[in-house]
Design a protein around this motif. Structure first.
Motif, PDB file in Angstrom:
ATOM      1  N   GLY A  27       0.819  -1.211   0.000  1.00  0.00           N
ATOM      2  CA  GLY A  27       0.000   0.000   0.000  1.00  0.00           C
ATOM      3  C   GLY A  27       0.849   1.257   0.000  1.00  0.00           C
ATOM      4  O   GLY A  27       0.569   2.217  -0.726  1.00  0.00           O
ATOM      5  N   ARG A  28       1.905   1.259   0.807  1.00  0.00           N
ATOM      6  CA  ARG A  28       2.770   2.435   0.892  1.00  0.00           C
ATOM      7  C   ARG A  28       3.581   2.622  -0.388  1.00  0.00           C
ATOM      8  O   ARG A  28       3.745   3.736  -0.882  1.00  0.00           O
ATOM      9  CB  ARG A  28       3.693   2.298   2.098  1.00  0.00           C
ATOM     10  N   SER A  29       4.101   1.518  -0.944  1.00  0.00           N
ATOM     11  CA  SER A  29       4.943   1.648  -2.138  1.00  0.00           C
ATOM     12  C   SER A  29       4.134   2.115  -3.344  1.00  0.00           C
ATOM     13  O   SER A  29       4.612   2.946  -4.132  1.00  0.00           O
ATOM     14  CB  SER A  29       5.647   0.320  -2.443  1.00  0.00           C
ATOM     15  N   THR A  30       2.922   1.612  -3.500  1.00  0.00           N
ATOM     16  CA  THR A  30       2.099   2.062  -4.626  1.00  0.00           C
ATOM     17  C   THR A  30       1.664   3.508  -4.447  1.00  0.00           C
ATOM     18  O   THR A  30       1.595   4.268  -5.426  1.00  0.00           O
ATOM     19  CB  THR A  30       0.866   1.164  -4.808  1.00  0.00           C
ATOM     20  N   GLN A  31       1.396   3.906  -3.215  1.00  0.00           N
ATOM     21  CA  GLN A  31       1.054   5.310  -2.960  1.00  0.00           C
ATOM     22  C   GLN A  31       2.239   6.213  -3.275  1.00  0.00           C
ATOM     23  O   GLN A  31       2.087   7.271  -3.905  1.00  0.00           O
ATOM     24  CB  GLN A  31       0.643   5.497  -1.502  1.00  0.00           C
ATOM     25  N   ASN A  32       3.437   5.799  -2.877  1.00  0.00           N
ATOM     26  CA  ASN A  32       4.632   6.597  -3.156  1.00  0.00           C
ATOM     27  C   ASN A  32       4.911   6.689  -4.653  1.00  0.00           C
ATOM     28  O   ASN A  32       5.333   7.735  -5.154  1.00  0.00           O
ATOM     29  CB  ASN A  32       5.837   6.006  -2.429  1.00  0.00           C
ATOM     30  N   LEU A  33       4.676   5.590  -5.377  1.00  0.00           N
ATOM     31  CA  LEU A  33       4.843   5.617  -6.830  1.00  0.00           C
ATOM     32  C   LEU A  33       3.870   6.589  -7.480  1.00  0.00           C
ATOM     33  O   LEU A  33       4.239   7.347  -8.393  1.00  0.00           O
ATOM     34  CB  LEU A  33       4.633   4.218  -7.411  1.00  0.00           C
TER      35      LEU A  33
END
Length: 212
Positions: A27-33
């Motif tokens: 969830g965090r990595s896709t949001q950061n992307l």
């Protein structure tokens, strides 16, 4: 006082994401992307989650995964920058690392994580992970939780009967699978860490203050 007989006969294994991290890594990595690229997060997640199992079972390398997701989403981020952002998306759950460090040496400690190439290497390089006696990553065994083979691999790596191991995870489905494989299941949420420590302490036969 600690009961040395009980403590020596009971052990613990953990999930990583949602246990040693706050929230989910995906969830965090896709949001950061999405934030870095300006591409809607829904578009990023549609592609990411459609392909992420290829990473989880070791079928793709992380560069292969990014080549596909980047092309599908239109994100033109060089792989090196993607990898840095990806690893930078880890948000440590510091209380759990404190609990890990407080575990007595006679307690064997394992990890069973649905994880990815590069990320598992990054975790192995973390000095805090030296406390683990067994590290089992889905991408390295070709099978992910909640499949029974994943828990069989954990039992083999721990070197003690599953009945002597508590398995800690933030997903009920994985706890159910762990129990079916003979483990003692402990469902975890970072907002209830103190209660978890008490429950783990009871399982291990440790005094109330031993893990805090």
């Amino acid at each position: 006082m600690t009961d040395p007989i009980l403590a020596a006969s009971r052990h613990v294994a953990f999930d990583w994401g949602g246990v040693f991290t706050v929230g989910t890594f995906d969830g965090r990595s896709t949001q950061n992307l999405a934030e870095r690229s300006g591409v809607p997060v829904e578009r990023v997640r549609e592609s990411y989650f459609r392909h992420v199992q290829q990473l989880e079972v070791g079928a793709w390398t992380l560069p292969q995964f990014w080549a596909v997701v980047g092309q599908e989403t239109g994100i033109t981020l060089p792989y090196a920058e993607f990898e840095a952002l990806y690893l930078g998306s880890i948000h440590d759950n510091l209380p759990m690392y404190a609990t890990l460090a407080a575990l007595p040496r006679e307690v064997r400690v394992g990890l069973l994580s649905n994880n990815y190439p590069v990320v598992c290497d990054h975790l192995r390089a973390d000095p805090r992970f030296a406390r683990f006696d067994a590290l089992v990553f889905s991408n390295e065994i070709g099978q992910k939780k909640p499949h029974p083979d994943a828990f069989a691999a954990l039992a083999d790596a721990m070197g003690v009967p599953a009945a002597q191991v508590a398995f800690v995870d933030d997903v009920q489905e994985n706890i159910d699978a762990a129990r079916a494989a003979g483990f003692h299941g402990l469902l975890y949420h970072h907002d209830q860490h103190a209660a978890f420590e008490r429950e783990l302490g009871v399982w291990l036969g440790l005094p109330v203050s031993a893990l805090s």
